[in-house]
Motif scaffolding. Structure first.
Motif, PDB file in Angstrom:
ATOM      1  N   GLN A 200      19.071 -38.583 -16.448  1.00  0.00           N
ATOM      2  CA  GLN A 200      19.125 -37.152 -15.970  1.00  0.00           C
ATOM      3  C   GLN A 200      18.149 -37.051 -14.906  1.00  0.00           C
ATOM      4  N   HIS A 201      16.976 -37.836 -14.806  1.00  0.00           N
ATOM      5  CA  HIS A 201      15.955 -37.415 -13.721  1.00  0.00           C
ATOM      6  C   HIS A 201      15.991 -38.384 -12.468  1.00  0.00           C
ATOM      7  N   THR A 202      17.146 -39.046 -12.693  1.00  0.00           N
ATOM      8  CA  THR A 202      17.541 -39.666 -11.204  1.00  0.00           C
ATOM      9  C   THR A 202      18.494 -38.870 -10.606  1.00  0.00           C
ATOM     10  N   ASP A 203      18.690 -39.400  -9.280  1.00  0.00           N
ATOM     11  CA  ASP A 203      19.716 -38.643  -8.307  1.00  0.00           C
ATOM     12  C   ASP A 203      20.783 -39.319  -8.263  1.00  0.00           C
ATOM     13  N   THR A 204      21.253 -40.174  -9.447  1.00  0.00           N
ATOM     14  CA  THR A 204      22.553 -40.869  -9.079  1.00  0.00           C
ATOM     15  C   THR A 204      23.970 -40.063  -9.497  1.00  0.00           C
ATOM     16  N   SER A 205      23.942 -38.746  -9.485  1.00  0.00           N
ATOM     17  CA  SER A 205      24.824 -37.684  -9.691  1.00  0.00           C
ATOM     18  C   SER A 205      25.569 -37.925  -8.265  1.00  0.00           C
ATOM     19  N   LYS A 206      24.734 -38.005  -7.033  1.00  0.00           N
ATOM     20  CA  LYS A 206      25.067 -37.807  -5.831  1.00  0.00           C
ATOM     21  C   LYS A 206      26.164 -39.179  -5.724  1.00  0.00           C
ATOM     22  N   SER A 207      27.156 -39.022  -4.868  1.00  0.00           N
ATOM     23  CA  SER A 207      28.264 -39.822  -4.788  1.00  0.00           C
ATOM     24  C   SER A 207      27.601 -41.014  -3.836  1.00  0.00           C
ATOM     25  N   VAL A 208      27.710 -42.329  -4.187  1.00  0.00           N
ATOM     26  CA  VAL A 208      27.405 -43.394  -3.520  1.00  0.00           C
ATOM     27  C   VAL A 208      27.851 -43.421  -1.927  1.00  0.00           C
ATOM     28  N   TRP A 209      29.098 -42.866  -1.922  1.00  0.00           N
ATOM     29  CA  TRP A 209      29.736 -42.766  -0.613  1.00  0.00           C
ATOM     30  C   TRP A 209      28.869 -42.152   0.403  1.00  0.00           C
ATOM     31  N   ARG A 210      27.938 -41.505   0.239  1.00  0.00           N
ATOM     32  CA  ARG A 210      27.159 -40.420   0.716  1.00  0.00           C
ATOM     33  C   ARG A 210      25.955 -41.099   1.458  1.00  0.00           C
ATOM     34  N   TYR A 211      25.605 -42.366   0.971  1.00  0.00           N
ATOM     35  CA  TYR A 211      24.438 -43.052   1.340  1.00  0.00           C
ATOM     36  C   TYR A 211      24.373 -44.019   2.515  1.00  0.00           C
ATOM     37  N   LEU A 212      23.524 -43.823   3.346  1.00  0.00           N
ATOM     38  CA  LEU A 212      23.722 -44.956   4.429  1.00  0.00           C
ATOM     39  C   LEU A 212      23.340 -46.323   4.077  1.00  0.00           C
ATOM     40  N   LEU A 213      22.468 -46.560   3.119  1.00  0.00           N
ATOM     41  CA  LEU A 213      22.087 -47.648   2.469  1.00  0.00           C
ATOM     42  C   LEU A 213      23.620 -48.364   1.842  1.00  0.00           C
ATOM     43  N   ALA A 214      24.223 -47.581   1.199  1.00  0.00           N
ATOM     44  CA  ALA A 214      25.394 -47.686   0.450  1.00  0.00           C
ATOM     45  C   ALA A 214      26.581 -48.309   1.551  1.00  0.00           C
ATOM     46  N   TRP A 215      26.543 -47.777   2.615  1.00  0.00           N
ATOM     47  CA  TRP A 215      27.533 -48.033   3.603  1.00  0.00           C
ATOM     48  C   TRP A 215      27.020 -49.423   4.300  1.00  0.00           C
ATOM     49  N   GLN A 216      25.739 -49.544   4.524  1.00  0.00           N
ATOM     50  CA  GLN A 216      25.259 -50.877   5.079  1.00  0.00           C
ATOM     51  C   GLN A 216      25.404 -52.147   4.186  1.00  0.00           C
ATOM     52  N   ILE A 217      25.421 -51.992   2.622  1.00  0.00           N
ATOM     53  CA  ILE A 217      25.759 -52.819   1.807  1.00  0.00           C
ATOM     54  C   ILE A 217      27.179 -53.219   2.001  1.00  0.00           C
ATOM     55  N   THR A 218      28.006 -52.316   2.044  1.00  0.00           N
ATOM     56  CA  THR A 218      29.442 -52.152   1.863  1.00  0.00           C
ATOM     57  C   THR A 218      30.048 -53.004   3.094  1.00  0.00           C
ATOM     58  N   LEU A 219      29.558 -52.602   4.534  1.00  0.00           N
ATOM     59  CA  LEU A 219      29.772 -53.377   5.630  1.00  0.00           C
ATOM     60  C   LEU A 219      29.309 -54.814   5.757  1.00  0.00           C
ATOM     61  N   LEU A 220      28.263 -54.785   4.970  1.00  0.00           N
ATOM     62  CA  LEU A 220      27.583 -56.476   4.702  1.00  0.00           C
ATOM     63  C   LEU A 220      28.703 -57.338   4.212  1.00  0.00           C
ATOM     64  N   LEU A 221      28.899 -56.828   2.916  1.00  0.00           N
ATOM     65  CA  LEU A 221      30.223 -57.746   2.376  1.00  0.00           C
ATOM     66  C   LEU A 221      31.605 -57.453   2.803  1.00  0.00           C
ATOM     67  N   GLY A 222      31.797 -56.287   3.504  1.00  0.00           N
ATOM     68  CA  GLY A 222      33.080 -56.233   4.090  1.00  0.00           C
ATOM     69  C   GLY A 222      33.268 -57.369   5.112  1.00  0.00           C
ATOM     70  N   LEU A 223      32.322 -57.204   6.203  1.00  0.00           N
ATOM     71  CA  LEU A 223      32.513 -57.889   7.400  1.00  0.00           C
ATOM     72  C   LEU A 223      32.386 -59.433   6.971  1.00  0.00           C
ATOM     73  N   ASN A 224      31.542 -59.901   5.917  1.00  0.00           N
ATOM     74  CA  ASN A 224      31.588 -61.238   5.386  1.00  0.00           C
ATOM     75  C   ASN A 224      32.847 -61.733   4.910  1.00  0.00           C
ATOM     76  N   SER A 225      33.449 -60.697   4.155  1.00  0.00           N
ATOM     77  CA  SER A 225      34.714 -61.181   3.538  1.00  0.00           C
ATOM     78  C   SER A 225      35.974 -61.128   4.721  1.00  0.00           C
ATOM     79  N   PHE A 226      35.678 -60.541   5.702  1.00  0.00           N
ATOM     80  CA  PHE A 226      36.686 -60.289   6.831  1.00  0.00           C
ATOM     81  C   PHE A 226      36.470 -61.838   7.299  1.00  0.00           C
TER      82      PHE A 226
END
Length: 398
Positions: A200-226
Motif C-alpha cells: 500500500q505504500h508504493t505507487d503501483t496503483s498507477k497504470s503501467v501504461w502511463r510510465y515512460l520507462l514502461a514504454w521504453q521497455i515495451t518498445l525494446l522488447l517489441g522492436l527486438n521481436s519485430f
C-alpha cells in the motif's frame, strides 16, 4: 522466495524443472513451422498471404491474449493458470495433426493463446519466487527456450522425410515436450497461489501504461521481436534464394534459435555486476542491425551473421525480460508490465513478417526487408539506453 517457499529440496527442484519445461514449449511449437513451410504450402495449396498469416497467427494471439493473463492469474492463481496454458498448447499441437487446412490455422491460434499466457506469467512467477535470482532464472528459461526451439527447427525437416512421416507428425512430435511439462507441473497445482499483494505504500496503483520507462521497455522488447520474427519466419527463404539447400537453411534456422539462447550463459554474471545496462543494451541492438545488413551485403558469411543476429537479439530479449522484473516494484506490477510489453511487442512482431513478405513480393528482393530489420535494430538500441537505467517505475516518475 515469497508466499510458497518449497518445503523440501525436491519440491524446489520440481518447481525449477517445471519452469524450464514450460519454457521449452514457448517457441518450438510454432517456430518449427518455418523449415517445413514449403511442404505445408504445397500440401494445402496455400497462397503466399495465407502462409504469412499462418506464421503470424501465434503472434496475433500473443498481442490479444497477453493483457488478459495477469487478470486470469489474479482470479485462478499462477500455478493453475500456467497449467491451463499448457493444456492450450497441447490441444493446439493435436489439432494441427488433423488433415485439414482449417485445423492447421485453428491449432496454431490455440497454441498462440497458451504461449501468450505462459509468456506473461513466467516473469511474474520468477519475481515472486526467486526475487534474488531474477537474472539467473530468466537466463535459464530463455536458454531452455532457445535450445529446444533451435534443436526442433534443425530436426523437423529431416524428421518429416523419415520413412514418409510427413510434416504433420513431425510438428506433432512437440507434444511429447508438452505432455512432460503437464505431468511435472501437476505437482504445483495444490498451491493455487496468486501474485503477491501490492504494497500500500508504493505507487503501483498507477497504470503501467502511463510510465515512460514502461514504454521504453515495451518498445525494446517489441522492436527486438519485430526483427527477430522477421528472421525466424523468412531466414530459410532468404538463404535458399542465395543458393543454400533446404536442409542447410533449416540447420542455419536452428542455429539462429540456439544462438538466441546462448547469451544467457554470459549475461548471468554480467547482470549481477552491472547496475546500469544501458550501454550493453545499446551495443547489442546495434550489432543486430549490423548483422541484418551483413546478410544482405555479405551473404557468403551468412552463418556468421545468422549466429550474431541470434546472439544479439536473444541478449536483448533476456535484458528486456529482466527489466520487467528489475524495473518494477512488486510482482503484480511486473505481471502488468509483462502483459503490456508482450501485447504491444507481439503486435509489432506480428506485423514484421507480413510486412517483410509484402516488401519482398513487391520488390522481388530481400533488400528492403533486411533494411527494415536494421532500422528496427537502431530504434531498439535507442530504447535500450532508457530502459537499461538503474531505476524502477515508481522512482522514474519522481
Amino acid at each position: 522466495m515469497l508466499n510458497n517457499t518449497p518445503k523440501s529440496r525436491f519440491a524446489g527442484i520440481l518447481l525449477v524443472l517445471g519452469i524450464l519445461l514450460i519454457a521449452a514449449n514457448l517457441r518450438a511449437t510454432f517456430t518449427g513451422i518455418a523449415p517445413v513451410l514449403e511442404q505445408i504450402i504445397n500440401h494445402f495449396g496455400l497462397s503466399a498471404s495465407q502462409a504469412g498469416f499462418l506464421t503470424t497467427l501465434p503472434l496475433i494471439a500473443f498481442a490479444v491474449v497477453s493483457p488478459m493473463a495477469a487478470t486470469l492469474a489474479k482470479k485462478q492463481g499462477l500455478e493453475r493458470t500456467l497449467f491451463v496454458a499448457l493444456l492450450f498448447i497441447l490441444a493446439g499441437v493435436a489439432a494441427r495433426v488433423i488433415n485439414t487446412s482449417a485445423m492447421l490455422f485453428v491449432g496454431t491460434a490455440i497454441i498462440g493463446v497458451g504461449i501468450a499466457i505462459a509468456n506473461v506469467l513466467l516473469p511474474s512467477l520468477i519475481k515472486r519466487d526467486f526475487p534474488a535470482k531474477v537474472a539467473l532464472m530468466t537466463s535459464a528459461y530463455v536458454l531452455t527456450m532457445g535450445v529446444v526451439s533451435g534443436g526442433f527447427s534443425t530436426l523437423v525437416f529431416p524428421l518429416s522425410q523419415l520413412n514418409g512421416l510427413g510434416w504433420q507428425l513431425a510438428l506433432g512430435s512437440s507434444a511429447l515436450i508438452t505432455l512432460a511439462s503437464i505431468i511435472v507441473w501437476m505437482s504445483q497445482l495444490s498451491k493455487h497461489t496468486k501474485p503477491a499483494s501490492i504494497d500500500q505504500h508504493t505507487d503501483t496503483s498507477k497504470s503501467v501504461w502511463r510510465y515512460l520507462l514502461a514504454w521504453q521497455i515495451t518498445l525494446l522488447l517489441g522492436l527486438n521481436s519485430f526483427l527477430n520474427y522477421i528472421i525466424i519466419t523468412w531466414l530459410p527463404s532468404i538463404l535458399t534464394e542465395t543458393g543454400h539447400s533446404a536442409t542447410q537453411a533449416g540447420a542455419y534456422h536452428g542455429a539462429f534459435q540456439i544462438a538466441t539462447a546462448l547469451p544467457g550463459l554470459i549475461l548471468i554474471p554480467l547482470l549481477a555486476k552491472l547496475k546500469d545496462q544501458s550501454a550493453l543494451s545499446f551495443i547489442l541492438a546495434m550489432l543486430s542491425a549490423l548483422s541484418a545488413l551483413g546478410l544482405l551485403y555479405m551473404p557468403s558469411f551468412a552463418f556468421v551473421w545468422t549466429l550474431m543476429l541470434g546472439f544479439c537479439s536473444g541478449a536483448c530479449f533476456i535484458l528486456g525480460l529482466s527489466f520487467i522484473s528489475l524495473r518494477t516494484d512488486d510482482s503484480q506490477q511486473a505481471a502488468s508490465l509483462s502483459g503490456m510489453s508482450q501485447s504491444v511487442g507481439y503486435l509489432l512482431a506480428a506485423i514484421g513478417p507480413m510486412l517483410a513478405g509484402a516488401l519482398h513480393t513487391t520488390t522481388g528482393s530481400w533488400s528492403a526487408p533486411l533494411w527494415l530489420c536494421a532500422i528496427a535494430g537502431v530504434l531498439c538500441a535507442l530504447c535500450g539506453l532508457g530502459s537499461g537505467k538503474n531505476t524502477t517505475l515508481a522512482k522514474s516518475a519522481n
